[in-house]
Design a protein around this motif. Sequence first.
Motif: not given
Ligand code: ADP
Length: 507
Positions: A410-415, A498-500, A442-444, A468-470, A456-459
């Motif tokens: 996710n860190a790679v995908k969302y950067s 930052a995910f912990t 980043g995420i709201d 991604g599948f959410g 759930y996928r952040a809109e």
């Molecule tokens: P997916 O990535 O397959 O959609 P995840 O359950 O791993 O599903 O993540 C859920 C949602 O959280 C993502 O759709 C994305 O919107 C948000 N997210 C997760 N990790 C990150 C991240 N590192 N940076 C930004 N958004 C993230």
Amino acid sequence: MDLVNKTRTIRSDQLVADPYLNGNGTSLNNPLTLLENIPVAIYTCDKDGYITSSNKAADDLWGRRPEYGKEKWCGSWKIFQTDGITPVDLDTCPMAITLKEGRAVYGKEIIIERPDGHRRFVQPHPTPLFDADGKITGAVNMLLDITDRKEAGEESAQLAAIVHSSYDPIISKTLDGIITSWNEAAERLFGYTADEMIGQSVTRLIPPDRQTEEPLILERLKKGEKVEHFETKRITKDGHLLDLLLTISPIKDPNGIVTGASKIAKDITGMKKIEERKDDFIKMASHELKTPITSIKGYVQLLMNIYDEMSEENLLASRGTVRSSLLTISKQVSKLTRLVSELLDLSRIESGKLELHKTTFDLPSLIEEAVQDVRLTTSRHAIIVCNDFEGNVHADKDRISQVLLNLLTNAVKYSPDGDCIEIYTEKEAGNAVITIKDKGIGIDKGDHQKIFQRFYRAEGKSEQTYPGFGIGLFIATEIMQRHNGTVAVKSEKGIGSAFTIELPIGL
Ligand code: ADP
């Protein structure tokens, strides 16, 4: 009160003095001949307690006719307390007390059992009989069969208990819309207590723009019609709007006349949202699975053409194309495998079958392996490992690896613009604490909790472009919870996330 007192003391000569009794030649030994056919059980005893007479209703109630002059106190086969278990000794039955103490005994309830085992609830009313000198000569007992009343009472008590403990709000109201009952679930959903709502108009719950609904509902109920699956909105005490699915049924009295209505409400707030997310998920899943398959198909076709059509030398010259095609196929197959595994895990979680196989392993090595795997997938990100943790943990190695891979991917995908990803590990109060930091999209704040939910996928426009599948974070949360651990996020839109994870060391 007067009436009661009058009935309490009857003189036996009053029975014989009765003109009808005399006129019909009724003897004192059997004063009940006249009452033979009335539908209330009546019998008499002499002063020593021997049964001297009983009418047909009494014999029917007992299921037998006692032997007059031989049996004492009561013609019943067996008598029990109202618990149905504790036997009542005949010597202490109400008739025995009346004769021994010379007083009427009212208000007791007993169960009598017939010889065929059938039981009835009975309320005896034994009254002593006196002669002209006030000496006790016997007693007359009227047995009221209260079985139907008792059973109806138990049935309504059971119903009341069901309504009380129901998970769904259940409300009853009069035909004027005045609330007459309000269960606990209604208290929870609407925020009003029963005291606040009973006696109030149901319109209190109806939003101003829907007030016209109530008269229409009441009209239908008055005709005896049921209103089913009525989708509407109602307001809670603190002003929230709820989406409800109502089923409203008329309540009828024993004569079939509609006297009120019962209403069962189902809170469907947020449910259609879930349906939408499920639809999105299905669209996404088919897209996600179709893309690698199409790609694999294309590259396999290309490789087959090269093989079929080319000479030895040309084949040699195409080595580069063959190699890159195979690499792409391999990547897409890995992606497919991961997607299918996620789907399998989701169904395992839903059926409660996600099992852990714990072993003791070196955590820093596992982190290093996961980082190496992810490094292979990106040339644009620097993944930096900062390790302050030494030693083993006792956990499910594959599952912890899966969580790390999910967070790193996710860190790679969302950067999308590259930059560095940092992974910190430290020991804190019996836990291994691992934080994965990125400088991505980043995420709201509003989505921080929601991203851990299924599907759930952040809109937002940009997220639509990330495959991604959410369900990755949902699975990660489940895995960490099974380890008595946690996953949490800190993030700011446009700055990074930052995910912990906190994993109990478990040794
Ligand atoms: P997916 O990535 O397959 O959609 P995840 O359950 O791993 O599903 O993540 C859920 C949602 O959280 C993502 O759709 C994305 O919107 C948000 N997210 C997760 N990790 C990150 C991240 N590192 N940076 C930004 N958004 C993230």
